[in-house]
Scaffold this active site. Structure first.
Site, PDB file in Angstrom:
ATOM      1  N   ASP A  43       0.830  -1.198  -0.050  1.00  0.00           N
ATOM      2  CA  ASP A  43       0.076   0.134  -0.080  1.00  0.00           C
ATOM      3  C   ASP A  43       0.757   1.173   0.198  1.00  0.00           C
ATOM      4  O   ASP A  43       0.113   2.648  -0.190  1.00  0.00           O
ATOM      5  CB  ASP A  43      -1.043  -0.152   1.169  1.00  0.00           C
ATOM      6  CG  ASP A  43      -0.405  -0.090   2.606  1.00  0.00           C
ATOM      7  OD1 ASP A  43       0.763  -0.067   2.644  1.00  0.00           O
ATOM      8  OD2 ASP A  43      -1.176  -0.051   3.506  1.00  0.00           O
ATOM      9  N   SER A  44       2.241   1.178   0.033  1.00  0.00           N
ATOM     10  CA  SER A  44       3.092   2.210  -0.036  1.00  0.00           C
ATOM     11  C   SER A  44       2.892   2.991  -1.441  1.00  0.00           C
ATOM     12  O   SER A  44       3.234   4.016  -1.608  1.00  0.00           O
ATOM     13  CB  SER A  44       4.739   1.692  -0.171  1.00  0.00           C
ATOM     14  OG  SER A  44       4.837   0.551  -1.063  1.00  0.00           O
ATOM     15  N   ASP A  82      -1.011  -6.203  -0.291  1.00  0.00           N
ATOM     16  CA  ASP A  82      -1.451  -5.457   0.883  1.00  0.00           C
ATOM     17  C   ASP A  82      -3.058  -5.460   1.227  1.00  0.00           C
ATOM     18  O   ASP A  82      -3.372  -4.933   0.520  1.00  0.00           O
ATOM     19  CB  ASP A  82      -0.463  -4.305   0.853  1.00  0.00           C
ATOM     20  CG  ASP A  82       0.373  -4.173   2.218  1.00  0.00           C
ATOM     21  OD1 ASP A  82       0.541  -4.931   2.991  1.00  0.00           O
ATOM     22  OD2 ASP A  82       1.134  -3.059   2.305  1.00  0.00           O
ATOM     23  N   LYS A 111      -1.312  -9.559   2.892  1.00  0.00           N
ATOM     24  CA  LYS A 111      -0.579  -9.084   4.218  1.00  0.00           C
ATOM     25  C   LYS A 111      -1.058  -8.041   4.909  1.00  0.00           C
ATOM     26  O   LYS A 111      -2.003  -7.240   4.560  1.00  0.00           O
ATOM     27  CB  LYS A 111       1.076  -8.377   3.622  1.00  0.00           C
ATOM     28  CG  LYS A 111       1.777  -7.758   4.809  1.00  0.00           C
ATOM     29  CD  LYS A 111       3.126  -7.275   4.299  1.00  0.00           C
ATOM     30  CE  LYS A 111       3.322  -6.004   3.630  1.00  0.00           C
ATOM     31  NZ  LYS A 111       2.879  -4.816   4.410  1.00  0.00           N
ATOM     32  N   GLU A 180       9.557  -4.221  10.105  1.00  0.00           N
ATOM     33  CA  GLU A 180      10.030  -3.115   9.557  1.00  0.00           C
ATOM     34  C   GLU A 180      10.531  -2.040  10.675  1.00  0.00           C
ATOM     35  O   GLU A 180       9.771  -1.827  11.837  1.00  0.00           O
ATOM     36  CB  GLU A 180       8.689  -2.311   8.805  1.00  0.00           C
ATOM     37  CG  GLU A 180       9.146  -0.867   8.168  1.00  0.00           C
ATOM     38  CD  GLU A 180       8.023  -0.390   7.297  1.00  0.00           C
ATOM     39  OE1 GLU A 180       7.056  -1.012   6.946  1.00  0.00           O
ATOM     40  OE2 GLU A 180       8.240   0.774   6.714  1.00  0.00           O
TER      41      GLU A 180
HETATM   42  O1  KIV Z   1       3.618  -1.020   1.502  1.00  0.00           O
HETATM   43  C1  KIV Z   1       4.690  -1.454   1.309  1.00  0.00           C
HETATM   44  O2  KIV Z   1       5.160  -1.297   0.457  1.00  0.00           O
HETATM   45  C2  KIV Z   1       5.193  -2.247   2.639  1.00  0.00           C
HETATM   46  C3  KIV Z   1       6.574  -2.724   2.524  1.00  0.00           C
HETATM   47  C4  KIV Z   1       7.250  -1.505   3.020  1.00  0.00           C
HETATM   48  C5  KIV Z   1       6.922  -3.829   3.354  1.00  0.00           C
HETATM   49  O3  KIV Z   1       4.179  -2.692   3.553  1.00  0.00           O
END
Ligand code: KIV
Length: 262
Positions: A43-44, A82, A111, A180
């Site tokens: 979700d980044s 995610d 995730k 993280e």
């Molecule tokens: O959203 C994302 O990219 C993540 C990574 C930083 C592990 O959760």
């Protein structure tokens, strides 16, 4: 890369570090897939792709859309989607939304962020046929509640909480854990304590694998660069130079040449 399964990924824990990278579209997923064990549709993307200030406004529909694109580009890859903020507040809500991910994309797993308080949710997903990757330590979806991003595990109490969170998520049935933004010795202790692979981001080298956000590691995201990011390419500079050359050549009428003309 071999076509991974949960079993083959778990087996890597004692063989070699697992490589994970984020991807948000087919084009880059295709480029990454041959060298990477796991592609995470993180979700980044809400920040680096959509320009928001944090991940909290990402929606399930967006995550599904990008996961479909990544799976189209890398159909053999092990893809993790995610679950966005607010999509797994209760075990039933998590199951309903994770089912949508499974029914509308070929993602191998989802995730979710959270420790012991999310154990019942992980258990409910796993019991209903959803493969889960956990995420503990610094949890970006907590940024507003926490008042910012800060390294976790700085004292003994916080280290114990992270260890308990990690153990709870493993006991609930997650097959992999992302950790993280924690002190290195904390991540090392978590990787030792768990039998599932522990993938670090800002967690030092003594874990079972590493994950980076693709636009960070290619030097394309310039808003800020956390200490844990290594940039393997000056992406933003190279893109700007290339686009400038194109614009200059268009204005100078040196592009197109007969070679690019009919
Ligand atoms: O959203 C994302 O990219 C993540 C990574 C930083 C592990 O959760």
């Amino acid at each position: 890369m071999p076509n991974h399964t949960i079993t083959s990924l778990k087996a890597l824990k004692h063989q070699r570090p697992i490589t994970m990278i984020t991807a948000y579209d087919a084009l880059f997923a295709r480029l990454f897939a041959s060298h990477i064990d796991v592609i995470l549709v993180g979700d980044s993307l809400n920040m680096s792709f959509l320009g928001a200030k944090d991940t909290l406004s990402a929606t399930l529909e967006q995550m599904i859309y990008h996961t479909q694109a990544v799976c189209n580009g890398a159909p053999e890859a092990f893809v993790v989607c995610d679950m966005p903020f607010g999509s797994y507040n209760t075990p039933d809500e998590a199951l309903r939304n994770a089912m949508k991910v499974y029914q509308t994309t070929p993602a191998a797993a989802v995730k979710i962020e959270g420790g012991a308080t999310k154990a019942a949710t992980v258990r409910h997903l796993v019991d209903n046929g959803i493969a889960v990757v956990g995420h503990v330590g610094l949890m970006p979806q907590m940024v507003r509640a926490d008042g910012g991003y800060s390294v976790k595990g700085k004292d003994e109490a916080s280290m114990q909480t992270i260890l308990e969170d990690a153990r709870a998520i493993e006991a609930a049935g997650a097959f992999m854990l992302v950790i993280e933004g924690v002190k290195t010795h904390v991540a090392t202790a978590v990787a030792k304590a768990l039998s599932i692979p522990v993938i670090g981001i800002g967690a030092g080298v003594d874990v079972d694998g590493q994950v980076l956000v693709w636009s960070d590691m290619l030097g394309l995201f310039e808003a800020f660069t956390p200490k844990f990011v290594k940039t393997y390419m000056e992406g933003a500079t190279q893109v700007r130079q290339a686009v400038k050359r194109y614009a200059d050549e268009v204005q100078a009428r040196t592009f197109p040449t007969p070679k690019e003309s009919y």
